[in-house]
Design a protein around this motif. Structure first.
Motif, short mmCIF file in Angstrom:
data_model
loop_
_atom_site.label_atom_id
_atom_site.label_comp_id
_atom_site.label_asym_id
_atom_site.label_seq_id
_atom_site.Cartn_x
_atom_site.Cartn_y
_atom_site.Cartn_z
N MET A 97 8.49 33.43 22.19
CA MET A 97 7.55 33.59 21.10
C MET A 97 7.01 35.01 21.06
O MET A 97 6.27 35.37 20.18
N GLY A 98 7.35 35.83 22.06
CA GLY A 98 6.87 37.21 22.07
C GLY A 98 5.45 37.29 22.56
O GLY A 98 5.03 36.56 23.45
N ASP A 99 4.70 38.24 22.00
CA ASP A 99 3.29 38.39 22.36
C ASP A 99 2.47 37.31 21.70
O ASP A 99 2.23 37.33 20.50
N SER A 100 2.02 36.36 22.48
CA SER A 100 1.26 35.24 21.96
C SER A 100 -0.23 35.53 22.04
O SER A 100 -0.70 36.18 22.97
N VAL A 101 -0.95 35.07 21.05
CA VAL A 101 -2.40 35.14 21.05
C VAL A 101 -2.93 33.76 20.73
O VAL A 101 -2.23 32.92 20.17
N THR A 102 -4.17 33.52 21.06
CA THR A 102 -4.80 32.23 20.79
C THR A 102 -5.65 32.36 19.55
O THR A 102 -6.41 33.31 19.39
N VAL A 103 -5.53 31.37 18.66
CA VAL A 103 -6.35 31.29 17.47
C VAL A 103 -7.17 30.02 17.59
O VAL A 103 -6.63 28.94 17.77
N GLU A 104 -8.48 30.17 17.48
CA GLU A 104 -9.36 29.01 17.62
C GLU A 104 -9.69 28.45 16.24
O GLU A 104 -10.04 29.20 15.33
N VAL A 105 -9.55 27.15 16.10
CA VAL A 105 -9.87 26.46 14.85
C VAL A 105 -10.94 25.42 15.16
O VAL A 105 -10.77 24.60 16.06
N VAL A 106 -12.04 25.45 14.41
CA VAL A 106 -13.13 24.51 14.64
C VAL A 106 -13.06 23.41 13.59
O VAL A 106 -13.07 23.69 12.39
N VAL A 107 -12.95 22.16 14.05
CA VAL A 107 -12.92 21.00 13.16
C VAL A 107 -13.77 19.89 13.77
O VAL A 107 -14.10 19.94 14.96
N ASP A 108 -14.11 18.90 12.96
CA ASP A 108 -14.84 17.74 13.48
C ASP A 108 -13.98 17.00 14.49
O ASP A 108 -12.74 17.03 14.42
N ALA A 109 -14.63 16.32 15.41
CA ALA A 109 -13.92 15.57 16.46
C ALA A 109 -12.97 14.54 15.85
O ALA A 109 -11.86 14.34 16.34
N GLY A 110 -13.39 13.88 14.77
CA GLY A 110 -12.55 12.88 14.13
C GLY A 110 -11.28 13.49 13.53
O GLY A 110 -10.21 12.90 13.60
N VAL A 111 -11.42 14.67 12.96
CA VAL A 111 -10.26 15.36 12.39
C VAL A 111 -9.28 15.72 13.51
O VAL A 111 -8.08 15.50 13.40
N LYS A 112 -9.83 16.25 14.61
CA LYS A 112 -8.97 16.60 15.74
C LYS A 112 -8.24 15.36 16.26
O LYS A 112 -7.05 15.40 16.55
N ALA A 113 -8.97 14.25 16.36
CA ALA A 113 -8.35 13.02 16.85
C ALA A 113 -7.23 12.57 15.92
O ALA A 113 -6.16 12.15 16.38
N ASP A 114 -7.45 12.66 14.60
CA ASP A 114 -6.41 12.29 13.63
C ASP A 114 -5.20 13.20 13.77
O ASP A 114 -4.06 12.73 13.75
N TRP A 115 -5.45 14.51 13.87
CA TRP A 115 -4.34 15.46 14.01
C TRP A 115 -3.56 15.19 15.29
O TRP A 115 -2.33 15.18 15.29
N LYS A 116 -4.29 14.99 16.38
CA LYS A 116 -3.64 14.76 17.67
C LYS A 116 -2.81 13.47 17.62
O LYS A 116 -1.67 13.43 18.07
N HIS A 117 -3.39 12.43 17.04
CA HIS A 117 -2.69 11.16 16.92
C HIS A 117 -1.42 11.34 16.07
O HIS A 117 -0.35 10.83 16.43
N HIS A 118 -1.54 12.07 14.98
CA HIS A 118 -0.38 12.31 14.11
C HIS A 118 0.71 13.06 14.88
O HIS A 118 1.89 12.70 14.79
N ALA A 119 0.32 14.09 15.62
CA ALA A 119 1.29 14.86 16.39
C ALA A 119 1.98 13.99 17.44
O ALA A 119 3.20 14.09 17.65
#
Length: 128
Positions: free
Chosen positions: A1-23
């Motif tokens: 991936m080359g030079d990787s950097v971290t990008v932080e995204v702030v979302v509600d806990a429920g949104v994160k749970a939905d995204w994680k479940h989907h993944a």
């Protein structure tokens, strides 16, 4: 991936749970970060291809409204699905299950009614 950097995204806990479940439920994603990278890449590609087309603003707004409504429904359906899957792992009563189903059904019906009302009046969310 080359030079990787971290990008932080702030979302509600429920949104994160939905995204994680989907993944986790879709083999095409290795993990949550992969889902986010894929979604952002697809959006950038859509934006670039849209810039190449000369689509009237009214049509774009209608499309965005439909896409927004679809994403809202999809999110509600994922939330309902997540809730029901959580119930499977717990000792719950039939009343608990029926209450959960009624709650999510009500939310989804409300969104569908809003969409129906919007379509009947010809208003888009961007017109309001």
């Amino acid at each position: 991936m080359g030079d990787s950097v971290t990008v932080e995204v702030v979302v509600d806990a429920g949104v994160k749970a939905d995204w994680k479940h989907h993944a986790e439920q879709n083999a095409q994603y290795d993990h949550l970060s992969d889902l986010v990278r894929t979604a952002v890449s697809k959006q950038i590609a859509r934006d670039k291809s849209e810039d190449a087309r000369d689509v009237p603003d009214g049509i774009k707004n209608m499309f965005y409204d439909i896409e927004s409504q679809y994403e809202r429904l999809e999110s509600l359906m994922m939330s309902a699905n997540h809730s029901l899957e959580s119930l499977e792992n717990q000792h719950v009563t039939q009343d608990d299950i029926e209450d959960t189903i009624a709650f999510h059904t009500s939310k989804i019906q409300s969104v569908l009614e809003e969409m129906d009302d919007s379509n009947e009046t010809g208003e888009s969310e961007s017109d309001e």
